[in-house]
Design a protein around this motif. Structure first.
Motif, PDB file in Angstrom:
ATOM      1  N   ASN A 107       0.596  10.544  -1.869  1.00 45.98           N
ATOM      2  CA  ASN A 107       1.681   9.805  -1.257  1.00 45.98           C
ATOM      3  C   ASN A 107       0.944   9.087  -0.048  1.00 45.98           C
ATOM      4  OD1 ASN A 107       4.027   9.579  -3.340  1.00 45.98           O
ATOM      5  ND2 ASN A 107       4.761  11.753  -2.292  1.00 45.98           N
ATOM      6  N   PRO A 108       0.098   9.046  -0.486  1.00 42.33           N
ATOM      7  CA  PRO A 108      -1.543   8.687   1.339  1.00 42.33           C
ATOM      8  C   PRO A 108      -1.350   7.426   1.998  1.00 42.33           C
ATOM      9  CG  PRO A 108      -2.463   7.430  -0.749  1.00 42.33           C
ATOM     10  CD  PRO A 108      -1.272   8.589  -1.685  1.00 42.33           C
ATOM     11  N   ASP A 109      -1.185   7.335   2.996  1.00 43.69           N
ATOM     12  CA  ASP A 109      -0.512   5.913   3.479  1.00 43.69           C
ATOM     13  C   ASP A 109      -2.043   5.199   3.789  1.00 43.69           C
ATOM     14  OD1 ASP A 109       1.088   6.964   4.461  1.00 43.69           O
ATOM     15  OD2 ASP A 109       0.420   8.307   6.503  1.00 43.69           O
ATOM     16  N   LEU A 110      -4.182   5.604   3.455  1.00 48.68           N
ATOM     17  CA  LEU A 110      -4.368   4.749   4.013  1.00 48.68           C
ATOM     18  C   LEU A 110      -5.001   5.320   2.062  1.00 48.68           C
ATOM     19  CD1 LEU A 110      -6.802   2.463   4.931  1.00 48.68           C
ATOM     20  CD2 LEU A 110      -7.907   5.313   5.703  1.00 48.68           C
ATOM     21  N   ILE A 111      -5.827   4.589   1.638  1.00 49.11           N
ATOM     22  CA  ILE A 111      -6.708   3.913   0.187  1.00 49.11           C
ATOM     23  C   ILE A 111      -7.605   3.154   0.491  1.00 49.11           C
ATOM     24  CG2 ILE A 111      -6.877   3.509  -2.014  1.00 49.11           C
ATOM     25  CD1 ILE A 111      -3.870   4.761  -2.531  1.00 49.11           C
ATOM     26  N   ILE A 112      -8.771   3.630   0.375  1.00 50.29           N
ATOM     27  CA  ILE A 112     -10.225   2.601   0.338  1.00 50.29           C
ATOM     28  C   ILE A 112     -10.705   2.394  -0.342  1.00 50.29           C
ATOM     29  CG2 ILE A 112     -12.503   2.776   1.248  1.00 50.29           C
ATOM     30  CD1 ILE A 112     -11.808   4.424   3.564  1.00 50.29           C
ATOM     31  N   CYS A 113     -10.380   0.795  -1.032  1.00 46.20           N
ATOM     32  CA  CYS A 113     -10.915   0.136  -2.352  1.00 46.20           C
ATOM     33  C   CYS A 113     -12.352   0.235  -2.272  1.00 46.20           C
ATOM     34  CB  CYS A 113      -9.983  -0.588  -2.530  1.00 46.20           C
ATOM     35  SG  CYS A 113      -8.115  -0.680  -2.673  1.00 46.20           S
TER      36      CYS A 113
ATOM     37  N   GLN B 222      -5.703  -8.382 -12.945  1.00 42.73           N
ATOM     38  CA  GLN B 222      -4.357  -6.978 -13.206  1.00 42.73           C
ATOM     39  C   GLN B 222      -4.658  -6.359 -12.401  1.00 42.73           C
ATOM     40  OE1 GLN B 222      -4.719  -6.053 -17.783  1.00 42.73           O
ATOM     41  NE2 GLN B 222      -5.644  -8.304 -18.321  1.00 42.73           N
ATOM     42  N   VAL B 223      -6.373  -5.340 -11.741  1.00 46.16           N
ATOM     43  CA  VAL B 223      -6.065  -4.455 -10.497  1.00 46.16           C
ATOM     44  C   VAL B 223      -5.452  -4.715  -9.575  1.00 46.16           C
ATOM     45  CG1 VAL B 223      -7.802  -2.860 -10.148  1.00 46.16           C
ATOM     46  CG2 VAL B 223      -7.800  -3.619 -12.675  1.00 46.16           C
ATOM     47  N   VAL B 224      -6.050  -6.569  -9.290  1.00 45.33           N
ATOM     48  CA  VAL B 224      -5.659  -6.803  -8.029  1.00 45.33           C
ATOM     49  C   VAL B 224      -4.526  -6.844  -7.995  1.00 45.33           C
ATOM     50  CG1 VAL B 224      -6.059  -8.492  -6.673  1.00 45.33           C
ATOM     51  CG2 VAL B 224      -7.840  -7.530  -7.321  1.00 45.33           C
ATOM     52  N   ASN B 225      -3.522  -7.337  -9.078  1.00 42.62           N
ATOM     53  CA  ASN B 225      -2.232  -7.094  -9.072  1.00 42.62           C
ATOM     54  C   ASN B 225      -1.900  -6.276  -8.475  1.00 42.62           C
ATOM     55  OD1 ASN B 225      -2.530 -10.384  -8.875  1.00 42.62           O
ATOM     56  ND2 ASN B 225      -2.460 -10.243 -11.320  1.00 42.62           N
ATOM     57  N   LEU B 226      -1.984  -5.134  -9.146  1.00 43.73           N
ATOM     58  CA  LEU B 226      -0.964  -3.487  -9.435  1.00 43.73           C
ATOM     59  C   LEU B 226      -1.733  -3.233  -8.142  1.00 43.73           C
ATOM     60  CD1 LEU B 226      -0.204  -1.110 -11.120  1.00 43.73           C
ATOM     61  CD2 LEU B 226      -2.373  -0.545 -11.286  1.00 43.73           C
ATOM     62  N   LEU B 227      -2.882  -3.386  -7.513  1.00 39.35           N
ATOM     63  CA  LEU B 227      -2.799  -2.976  -5.826  1.00 39.35           C
ATOM     64  C   LEU B 227      -1.684  -3.697  -5.136  1.00 39.35           C
ATOM     65  CD1 LEU B 227      -6.900  -2.814  -5.606  1.00 39.35           C
ATOM     66  CD2 LEU B 227      -5.175  -0.742  -6.343  1.00 39.35           C
ATOM     67  N   GLU B 228      -1.229  -4.698  -4.992  1.00 33.78           N
ATOM     68  CA  GLU B 228      -0.495  -5.574  -4.596  1.00 33.78           C
ATOM     69  C   GLU B 228       0.258  -6.054  -4.466  1.00 33.78           C
ATOM     70  OE1 GLU B 228      -2.342  -9.798  -3.575  1.00 33.78           O
ATOM     71  OE2 GLU B 228      -2.127  -9.910  -5.176  1.00 33.78           O
ATOM     72  N   GLU B 229       1.352  -5.295  -5.395  1.00 32.31           N
ATOM     73  CA  GLU B 229       1.924  -4.912  -6.091  1.00 32.31           C
ATOM     74  C   GLU B 229       2.426  -2.895  -5.708  1.00 32.31           C
ATOM     75  OE1 GLU B 229       2.626  -4.999 -10.112  1.00 32.31           O
ATOM     76  OE2 GLU B 229       2.870  -6.823 -10.679  1.00 32.31           O
ATOM     77  N   LEU B 230       1.679  -2.201  -5.573  1.00 27.41           N
ATOM     78  CA  LEU B 230       1.733  -1.095  -5.034  1.00 27.41           C
ATOM     79  C   LEU B 230       1.511  -0.676  -3.810  1.00 27.41           C
ATOM     80  CD1 LEU B 230      -0.956   0.835  -7.270  1.00 27.41           C
ATOM     81  CD2 LEU B 230       1.673   1.160  -7.416  1.00 27.41           C
ATOM     82  N   GLN B 231       1.597  -1.910  -3.328  1.00 23.21           N
ATOM     83  CA  GLN B 231       1.041  -1.662  -0.914  1.00 23.21           C
ATOM     84  C   GLN B 231       2.486  -2.844  -0.763  1.00 23.21           C
ATOM     85  OE1 GLN B 231      -1.021  -4.771   0.928  1.00 23.21           O
ATOM     86  NE2 GLN B 231      -1.338  -3.849   1.463  1.00 23.21           N
ATOM     87  N   GLU B 232       3.509  -3.213  -2.012  1.00 23.39           N
ATOM     88  CA  GLU B 232       4.197  -3.305  -1.415  1.00 23.39           C
ATOM     89  C   GLU B 232       5.321  -2.901  -1.317  1.00 23.39           C
ATOM     90  OE1 GLU B 232       7.292  -7.656  -2.000  1.00 23.39           O
ATOM     91  OE2 GLU B 232       5.455  -7.533  -2.976  1.00 23.39           O
ATOM     92  N   LYS B 233       5.527  -2.357  -2.545  1.00 16.86           N
ATOM     93  CA  LYS B 233       6.776  -1.115  -3.414  1.00 16.86           C
ATOM     94  C   LYS B 233       6.471   0.286  -2.557  1.00 16.86           C
ATOM     95  CE  LYS B 233       7.824   1.072  -7.456  1.00 16.86           C
ATOM     96  NZ  LYS B 233       7.727   2.116  -8.555  1.00 16.86           N
TER      97      LYS B 233
END
Length: 330
Positions: free
Chosen positions: A177-183, A197-208
């Motif tokens: 459960n990190p606060d910051l992720i360096i991609c 697909q991967v970018v959409n997943l990252l956006e969904e995870l950020q919002e959630k």
């Protein structure tokens, strides 16, 4: 910086130099590769800061140095107002629970001898006292979150495609459960359809999950899509930083203008009318960068001062930072 936003990461005057040794028997440090050279920026909570630039400009080294995977040569990295450079190894290990990384190559970043369950649970082994059952439940939950079958826990990396492997890497980064992720260029080795697909997943995870990203990439269009603000890097230095649309529509640095002119335009009529800025020459060596502005050897508007003085990195307009003697608001 914008006072209305809460700063999660504060980077000030960050430098990372790698020693270059000479001699066979008696190694002497004669020169240094200035991979990251006096870099300063903030990352706000909940935002995505895109970091772009040519290969070898220091983007990945910047990300790794922020996490202290590389020890900084000098400068300051503050995470939630805690200076990471002052922490002991144990304190830094505890802090890393809140800072994670998604690596560039999904084929190299997963241990081929470990099962998916072992790979994703590795951060839990280090940072928690969870039981074996709790870890297994958490791994299955993470696999569901990233869109993979939770029954895959006993499979090995070679049984997955590149896109699936990157999802496993994302699940590993989310485990504690990190606060910051360096991609670190998480989509550069994937097919175009899988990238989306991967970018959409990252956006969904950020919002959630309320995540904050430093998104390092080459694809300028993708960075504009996912980022809130963009930083442009060249030869170890930040050349320009601003809102993503401001960077695209009103670039102030000549290097940024050249980069933006290379972005493909889907409308043929607009593409034919667009000005294409071609830079001459090669990037200088980070072992021996030019005197003055790092960009002066390729800059189409360089003057005498550019070869003598390093330009200040300054805020030219609201939240628009640039390092250029000749930058001005038009």
């Amino acid at each position: 910086m914008n006072a209305e936003n809460s700063t999660l990461v504060c980077v000030r005057n960050l430098r990372k130099y790698f020693a270059v040794t000479s001699g066979i028997l008696f190694k002497r440090q004669t020169k240094y590769v200035k991979a990251v050279d006096d870099v300063s920026f903030d990352i706000y909570k909940g935002e995505t800061l895109g970091l772009v630039g040519e290969t070898g400009c220091g983007k990945s080294t910047t990300g790794r140095t922020i996490l202290h995977l590389y020890k900084p040569t000098s400068g300051e990295v503050r995470f939630n107002d805690v200076d990471l450079t002052d922490l002991s190894e144990n304190e830094l290990r505890d802090m890393r629970q809140r800072m994670q990384m998604i690596f560039q190559d999904p084929y190299a970043s997963l241990n081929p001898r470990m099962t998916v369950g072992s790979i994703i649970s590795a951060p839990l082994d280090v940072h928690t006292n969870a039981s074996k059952t709790e870890k297994r439940d958490r791994v299955q939950e993470l696999l569901k979150i990233v869109g993979l079958n939770p029954d895959f826990v006993n499979r090995y990396p070679h049984e997955f495609s590149g896109g699936q492997r990157q999802r496993i890497g994302i699940a590993r980064a989310l485990a504690v459960n990190p606060d910051l992720i360096i991609c670190d260029e998480p989509i550069s080795s994937l097919d175009v359809s899988i990238q989306a697909q991967v970018v959409n997943l990252l956006e969904e995870l950020q919002e959630k999950l309320g995540l904050t990203y430093l998104f390092i990439a080459h694809d300028l269009s993708m960075v504009r899509h996912i980022s809130d603000r963009m930083a442009v890097m060249y030869l170890g230095k930040i050349m320009e930083l601003a809102d993503r649309n401001e960077i695209y529509l009103h670039p102030l640095h000549p290097y940024t203008r050249a980069l933006m002119s290379a972005v493909p335009i889907p409308d043929p009529d607009k593409a034919n009318r667009a000005e294409r800025i071609l830079l001459e020459g090669d990037i200088p060596s980070p072992i021996n960068p030019p005197k003055g502005c790092n960009f002066n050897t390729r800059c189409p508007i360089a003057t005498e001062i550019c070869f003598k003085e390093d330009p200040d990195y300054r805020e030219l307009t609201s939240d628009h930072f640039v390092a250029c003697h000749h930058a001005k608001v038009e």
